[in-house]
Design a protein around this motif. Structure first.
Motif, PDB file in Angstrom:
ATOM      1  N   ASP A   1      -3.004 -24.087  -0.209  1.00 34.19           N
ATOM      2  CA  ASP A   1      -2.864 -22.640  -0.419  1.00 34.19           C
ATOM      3  C   ASP A   1      -2.215 -21.961   0.785  1.00 34.19           C
ATOM      4  N   ARG A   2      -2.290 -22.590   1.962  1.00 29.78           N
ATOM      5  CA  ARG A   2      -1.683 -21.996   3.162  1.00 29.78           C
ATOM      6  C   ARG A   2      -0.330 -22.614   3.498  1.00 29.78           C
ATOM      7  N   LEU A   3       0.187 -23.440   2.592  1.00 31.59           N
ATOM      8  CA  LEU A   3       1.464 -24.109   2.848  1.00 31.59           C
ATOM      9  C   LEU A   3       2.614 -23.114   2.676  1.00 31.59           C
ATOM     10  N   ARG A   4       3.512 -23.121   3.611  1.00 26.54           N
ATOM     11  CA  ARG A   4       4.673 -22.229   3.578  1.00 26.54           C
ATOM     12  C   ARG A   4       5.955 -23.058   3.625  1.00 26.54           C
ATOM     13  N   THR A   5       7.005 -22.532   2.967  1.00 23.83           N
ATOM     14  CA  THR A   5       8.317 -23.180   2.944  1.00 23.83           C
ATOM     15  C   THR A   5       9.268 -22.415   3.843  1.00 23.83           C
ATOM     16  N   TYR A   6      10.045 -23.139   4.640  1.00 24.17           N
ATOM     17  CA  TYR A   6      10.968 -22.517   5.596  1.00 24.17           C
ATOM     18  C   TYR A   6      12.412 -22.939   5.341  1.00 24.17           C
ATOM     19  N   GLY A   7      12.778 -22.999   4.085  1.00 25.27           N
ATOM     20  CA  GLY A   7      14.150 -23.343   3.736  1.00 25.27           C
ATOM     21  C   GLY A   7      14.263 -24.743   3.167  1.00 25.27           C
ATOM     22  N   SER A   8      15.399 -25.025   2.566  1.00 24.74           N
ATOM     23  CA  SER A   8      15.613 -26.337   1.955  1.00 24.74           C
ATOM     24  C   SER A   8      17.067 -26.763   2.115  1.00 24.74           C
ATOM     25  N   VAL A   9      17.292 -28.045   1.930  1.00 27.15           N
ATOM     26  CA  VAL A   9      18.617 -28.656   2.029  1.00 27.15           C
ATOM     27  C   VAL A   9      18.832 -29.497   0.779  1.00 27.15           C
ATOM     28  N   THR A  10      19.953 -29.290   0.132  1.00 28.45           N
ATOM     29  CA  THR A  10      20.306 -30.038  -1.070  1.00 28.45           C
ATOM     30  C   THR A  10      21.545 -30.878  -0.803  1.00 28.45           C
ATOM     31  N   GLY A  11      21.530 -32.121  -1.278  1.00 27.86           N
ATOM     32  CA  GLY A  11      22.689 -32.977  -1.076  1.00 27.86           C
ATOM     33  C   GLY A  11      22.474 -34.351  -1.679  1.00 27.86           C
ATOM     34  N   VAL A  12      23.336 -35.283  -1.259  1.00 29.81           N
ATOM     35  CA  VAL A  12      23.318 -36.652  -1.773  1.00 29.81           C
ATOM     36  C   VAL A  12      23.137 -37.615  -0.610  1.00 29.81           C
ATOM     37  N   ASN A  13      22.191 -38.532  -0.762  1.00 28.28           N
ATOM     38  CA  ASN A  13      22.051 -39.610   0.207  1.00 28.28           C
ATOM     39  C   ASN A  13      23.039 -40.701  -0.197  1.00 28.28           C
ATOM     40  N   TYR A  14      24.205 -40.751   0.485  1.00 28.99           N
ATOM     41  CA  TYR A  14      25.261 -41.670   0.065  1.00 28.99           C
ATOM     42  C   TYR A  14      24.880 -43.129   0.267  1.00 28.99           C
ATOM     43  N   SER A  15      23.828 -43.402   1.040  1.00 29.91           N
ATOM     44  CA  SER A  15      23.409 -44.784   1.238  1.00 29.91           C
ATOM     45  C   SER A  15      22.799 -45.384  -0.021  1.00 29.91           C
ATOM     46  N   ASN A  16      22.143 -44.545  -0.840  1.00 32.08           N
ATOM     47  CA  ASN A  16      21.529 -45.065  -2.069  1.00 32.08           C
ATOM     48  C   ASN A  16      21.902 -44.261  -3.317  1.00 32.08           C
ATOM     49  N   GLY A  17      22.700 -43.182  -3.138  1.00 32.20           N
ATOM     50  CA  GLY A  17      23.154 -42.395  -4.282  1.00 32.20           C
ATOM     51  C   GLY A  17      22.149 -41.399  -4.816  1.00 32.20           C
ATOM     52  N   HIS A  18      21.010 -41.202  -4.156  1.00 32.43           N
ATOM     53  CA  HIS A  18      19.972 -40.300  -4.648  1.00 32.43           C
ATOM     54  C   HIS A  18      20.333 -38.843  -4.347  1.00 32.43           C
TER      55      HIS A  18
ATOM     56  N   ILE B   1      27.060 -34.702   1.710  1.00 29.67           N
ATOM     57  CA  ILE B   1      26.636 -36.066   2.033  1.00 29.67           C
ATOM     58  C   ILE B   1      26.120 -36.188   3.467  1.00 29.67           C
ATOM     59  N   TRP B   2      26.396 -35.178   4.286  1.00 28.63           N
ATOM     60  CA  TRP B   2      25.896 -35.216   5.670  1.00 28.63           C
ATOM     61  C   TRP B   2      24.580 -34.454   5.734  1.00 28.63           C
ATOM     62  N   MET B   3      23.507 -35.059   5.225  1.00 28.89           N
ATOM     63  CA  MET B   3      22.228 -34.382   5.139  1.00 28.89           C
ATOM     64  C   MET B   3      21.490 -34.349   6.478  1.00 28.89           C
ATOM     65  N   ALA B   4      21.620 -35.404   7.270  1.00 30.06           N
ATOM     66  CA  ALA B   4      20.867 -35.485   8.520  1.00 30.06           C
ATOM     67  C   ALA B   4      21.163 -34.325   9.466  1.00 30.06           C
ATOM     68  N   PRO B   5      22.422 -33.938   9.706  1.00 35.28           N
ATOM     69  CA  PRO B   5      22.674 -32.794  10.588  1.00 35.28           C
ATOM     70  C   PRO B   5      22.073 -31.492  10.069  1.00 35.28           C
ATOM     71  N   ARG B   6      22.114 -31.304   8.748  1.00 32.31           N
ATOM     72  CA  ARG B   6      21.564 -30.051   8.191  1.00 32.31           C
ATOM     73  C   ARG B   6      20.034 -30.039   8.255  1.00 32.31           C
ATOM     74  N   LEU B   7      19.411 -31.185   8.013  1.00 30.31           N
ATOM     75  CA  LEU B   7      17.953 -31.252   8.135  1.00 30.31           C
ATOM     76  C   LEU B   7      17.513 -31.042   9.583  1.00 30.31           C
ATOM     77  N   THR B   8      18.270 -31.609  10.508  1.00 32.02           N
ATOM     78  CA  THR B   8      17.959 -31.421  11.929  1.00 32.02           C
ATOM     79  C   THR B   8      18.072 -29.957  12.319  1.00 32.02           C
TER      80      THR B   8
END
Length: 559
Positions: A531-548, A452-459
C-alpha cells in the motif's frame, strides 16, 4: 622476395602510416556513442573496473563471482587504458574500447605489409582495404572484447614467420629477433585467450613443412628454446591464479570453457559444420564475393610458395572451428587477413578485366548465385538504417534515407563492374560503399535506437530518484551485464521475491526495477507494505539479447 614474379615492391613506411591513420579514423565513429553491447562486452568492462577498484590484478571477477574463462591479458590492457584516461568513475565506454581500436588499426597495417611482401604494393593496399571494410572487423573493433587484440597477436606471430620465410628463400640467416617476435607474440596470445593462438601460429609452419617436406623454416624459429619465451610470459600469472583459485581457474577455463566448446555447443551456440562458410558472405562483405571469384586463380597457383603459405594459414584454423560444436562468427577472424591477402594478391596479379572465372558451367552457376546473394546482402546493409529506425523507433530519418540513397547506387555500380569482369573497380566501389555505410550507421542510426538501449535509460532513471547516497538497487526483469557496468556494479540481479525481501529489510534506501510481468509476485511478497509502494517512472523497450519486450518501472516504499 619469395619469387621474382611476386612481391616486386613492398609498401613504404609512409604508405603504411597513412593507411593506419585512415583505418584509425574510419574505426572511430560509434566508439563513444554506442552503449555497452550485451552480453560479453560489459562483462569485460565490469571485470576490468572491479580490477582497478580492488587493486587485484590476478583474480578476475564479475561482481562477486570469479570470471574464470581466459587469462587476464585483455583485462590488463583495458585497465591500462582506463587508468591512463582517468575514466574509471565515469564508466566511459570508449576507454575500454581503446585497445580494440589500436589493435585492429595495427592489424590492418600488418595485413597490408604482409600482402605487399607476398604480392607487391598494390596487393598490400588491397588486402588492408579488404580487411578494414569487412563487416566483422567493423563490429569487433568497436567492442571492448578480446578478439581484436588476439588478431593482432596472430598477425605478429605470422609476421615473424613470414620474415623467416623470406630469409629462407633469400638463403640468409634468420636473426634472433625474428624468433623472439614469433614466440613473444604467441606468449601474448596465450595471455589473451589461452591455447587458441596455437592453432594458427603453430599449424601454419608445421602444415607448410609437411606440404613442402622441408622443416628448415620451423628450425629457423628456434623451437628448441623459443617456447620458453612464450611460457615466461604466461607462467607468472598462471602460478598466481593457481594459488589464489586453488586450481579452480584451470578446471573451469580448460575443462569447462575450452574443452566444453569442442564437445558441445555452449550458450545455445551449437551449430553444424559449414556455419562459418555460410556466415562468411556477410561477415567478410564486401570482400566475400571477390574471395569466391579468386578461388580458380588460387587453385591454379596453388604450387606457388606465397599461396601455399596462406592456405596453410587459413585451412587448419578454419577446419578446426568448423568441426568444434560451439560456433560464433569471430572464431575464424584470425583467418581473415590471410583471405584478404590471398584475394588481393590474385586480383592484383590479374589483368584489369578479370579472366579467372571458373571454366566449368556448374562452377559459374554457383558463383553467379553467390553474387546474387552478395548483392542482396549489400542492399540489405544499405537499407538497414532507415528500416531499423522505422521498425524500432517509428521514425523516418532523412539522414538515414540520404545514407541509403547514397549507398544503393554504389552497390549497383559494383554489380555492373562485376558483370563487366572489372573486379578491381568493383572492389574499390563496394569498399567505398561499405565505408559510407559504416560511418553513417554509427553516426546517424545507432545513437537513435533508444528502444534497444535499455540499460542507459534504466541507469538514468535510478540516478534521478536515488533516495540515499548508498542506494541498494534490485533489478528483477532486466539482468543484462550492461546494467551492472553502468550502475558501477552496485545492482542486485534477482527474482521478484528476493527483491521484495531486500526492500522490506531496508525500506528507506532500496529501489527495485520490475517489469509488468513480474509485478504480481513482487507485490504479493511485499504484503501490507504494497500500500505504500510508489512508482517513479518507467522505461519501455526491447531486450535485444533475448527479444523480450519490457516495460520496467522503478519502485520504492514510501516512509
Amino acid at each position: 622476395m619469395l619469387n621474382p614474379r611476386w612481391g616486386q615492391q613492398r609498401l613504404s613506411g609512409r604508405a603504411l602510416a597513412l593507411l593506419g591513420l585512415f583505418a584509425f579514423f574510419l574505426f572511430l565513429p560509434g566508439r563513444a556513442s554506442t552503449p555497452p553491447f550485451d552480453r560479453d562486452e560489459p562483462r569485460y568492462m565490469e571485470a576490468t573496473a572491479q580490477m582497478l577498484e580492488s587493486g587485484n590484478f590476478v583474480d578476475v571477477r564479475f561482481q562477486d563471482k570469479p570470471r574464470y574463462l581466459q587469462p587476464a591479458g585483455i583485462y590488463w590492457l583495458e585497465a591500462a587504458s582506463v587508468a591512463a584516461t582517468g575514466t574509471l568513475k565515469s564508466r566511459a565506454v570508449w576507454a575500454y574500447r581503446l585497445p580494440s581500436l589500436l589493435a585492429m588499426t595495427a592489424s590492418v597495417v600488418l595485413t597490408a605489409w604482409m600482402g605487399s611482401v607476398l604480392f607487391g604494393s598494390t596487393a598490400g593496399l588491397g588486402a588492408g582495404l579488404l580487411l578494414m571494410v569487412s563487416v566483422l572487423v567493423t563490429a569487433e573493433n568497436r567492442m571492448g572484447t578480446i578478439d581484436s587484440t588476439l588478431l593482432l597477436s596472430v598477425l605478429l606471430a605470422q609476421a615473424g614467420l613470414l620474415r623467416a620465410l623470406c630469409d629462407r628463400e633469400a638463403e640468409r640467416p634468420t636473426p634472433l629477433r625474428t624468433a623472439l617476435l614469433y614466440w613473444g607474440a604467441i606468449g601474448c596470445g596465450l595471455m589473451l585467450k589461452g591455447p587458441v593462438i596455437l592453432i594458427p601460429s603453430l599449424a601454419t609452419p608445421l602444415c607448410l613443412a609437411v606440404v613442402e617436406r622441408n622443416f628448415s623454416l620451423w628450425r629457423r624459429l628456434r623451437p628448441l628454446w623459443g617456447w620458453l619465451i612464450s611460457l615466461a610470459i604466461l607462467l607468472p600469472w598462471c602460478i598466481a591464479i593457481g594459488v589464489v583459485s586453488h586450481g579452480e581457474f584451470f578446471r573451469r577455463a580448460v575443462g569447462t570453457n575450452f574443452l566444453g566448446k569442442v564437445a558441445s555447443g555452449q550458450q545455445a551456440h551449437g551449430l553444424p559444420p559449414g556455419y562459418h562458410l555460410l556466415v562468411f558472405l556477410i561477415a567478410f562483405w564486401p570482400g566475400s564475393f571477390f574471395a569466391a571469384a579468386a578461388l580458380p586463380a588460387v587453385w591454379k597457383n596453388r604450387t606457388l610458395l606465397p599461396v601455399k603459405y596462406l592456405l596453410c594459414w587459413i585451412l587448419p584454423h578454419w577446419l578446426v572451428f568448423e568441426l568444434i560444436a560451439t560456433k560464433l562468427p569471430h572464431y575464424v577472424l584470425p583467418t581473415y587477413p590471410a583471405i584478404a591477402i590471398l584475394t588481393a594478391g590474385m586480383l592484383a596479379q590479374g589483368a584489369p578485366v578479370w579472366a579467372g572465372w571458373p571454366r566449368a558451367l556448374w562452377a559459374r552457376l554457383v558463383l553467379w548465385a553467390y553474387g546474387v546473394l552478395w548483392t542482396v546482402a549489400g542492399v540489405a546493409l544499405a537499407l538497414a538504417g532507415p528500416i531499423l529506425l522505422w521498425k524500432l523507433e517509428h521514425v523516418v530519418s532523412p539522414a538515414a534515407l540520404i545514407l541509403a540513397a547514397g549507398s544503393l547506387p554504389l552497390v549497383g555500380l559494383s554489380v555492373v563492374f562485376i558483370c563487366r569482369s572489372e573486379l578491381r573497380k568493383a572492389l574499390l566501389t563496394s569498399a567505398a560503399c561499405a565505408m559510407l555505410l559504416y560511418t553513417g550507421l554509427f553516426l546517424v542510426v545507432v545513437p537513435r535506437l533508444h528502444s534497444i538501449w535499455m540499460a542507459p535509460r534504466l541507469t538514468a532513471l535510478v540516478n534521478a530518484h536515488r533516495p540515499c547516497a548508498q542506494t541498494e538497487v534490485s533489478s528483477v526483469s532486466f539482468s543484462e551485464p550492461s546494467l551492472v557496468f553502468l550502475m558501477g556494479g552496485k545492482v542486485h540481479l534477482e527474482g521478484p521475491e528476493e527483491a521484495a525481501h531486500r526492500m522490506l529489510s531496508n525500506e528507506a534506501c532500496t529501489v527495485a526495477l520490475v517489469d509488468v510481468k513480474n509485478i504480481e509476485s513482487f507485490l504479493a511478497t511485499l504484503g501490507s507494505a504494497r500500500d505504500r509502494l510508489r512508482t517513479y517512472g518507467s522505461v519501455t523497450g526491447v531486450n535485444y539479447s533475448n527479444g523480450h519486450h519490457l516495460t520496467i518501472s522503478l519502485y520504492k516504499i514510501a516512509r
